[in-house]
Design an enzyme around this catalytic site. Sequence first.
Site, short mmCIF file in Angstrom:
data_model
loop_
_atom_site.label_atom_id
_atom_site.label_comp_id
_atom_site.label_asym_id
_atom_site.label_seq_id
_atom_site.Cartn_x
_atom_site.Cartn_y
_atom_site.Cartn_z
N HIS A 80 1.96 -6.88 11.37
CA HIS A 80 0.32 -6.10 10.91
C HIS A 80 0.21 -5.21 12.20
CE1 HIS A 80 -3.40 -5.75 10.05
NE2 HIS A 80 -3.09 -5.44 8.90
N GLU A 123 1.55 0.28 5.01
CA GLU A 123 -0.14 0.68 5.23
C GLU A 123 -0.41 1.12 6.61
OE1 GLU A 123 -2.11 -4.18 4.31
OE2 GLU A 123 -1.26 -3.36 6.90
#
Length: 257
Positions: free
Chosen positions: A100, A171
């Site tokens: 992430h 993302e």
Amino acid sequence: MSHDFVIGVSLKMYFSHARTLEWCRRVGALAAAHPAIRTGATELVALPTFPALVPSRPLLGPSIALGAQDVAATDAGPHTGEVGGGELAEVGCTFAEIGHAERRRMGETDAIVGEKVSSALRHGLVPLVCVGEAERADPRTAATVVADELRRVLAPSRARGQIGRVVVAYEPHWAIGRSEAAPTEHISTVCRHLRSTLTEDGHPPESRVLYGGSAGPGLLTELGDAVQGLFLGRFAHDPDALTRVLDETLALKEGSS
């Protein structure tokens, strides 16, 4: 079972332990009753904090997959603060989030992310691999940049013959934490390219490409068949909002039948 959609929800570090367990209890009940889950159209993955993994498993019930928000690159040894893939599988995890943007800002490199992907596959966990460009670019440029990133972080496992199911969450860093998601045309262009990349590289057909980054109810309907699910954060902390996203997956499934 191969699902049409994957919906992932990371609780990050927003909740207390008690609130995490209450969320899991409520979401477990809604998933057990929701037709998108009951028919197998949608796979729901919940990712609480490490201390909540064990007590969350029975609360979520059999309808929801359990995932960890990270996994160690190594299996065991003197690695203070780390949790290995073997232990995660032992306590009931079937997914591990890797790479992430928030962890990238803490110093995780492509090499580290690649070893974590390999570790997850080694222990039978599905890597939920986060990729995304740091700076906003036009959609075609972003698609190339992100596909190159994906191939770099999958390279170590490919070199070891670990060609398993992966779930990719696109993302874009510049969209995380904002009030709304990236433009739909941008998301569609990048996610379609990532899906082609997985197919070209021989990953199993049950691999999926999701969009994350300020994703919430309504976005999946706008994106249509460009994506195969969403990776949700704070916009799914309200179980009612998550229910609306599951409603969307069912409507899209029924509309394509």
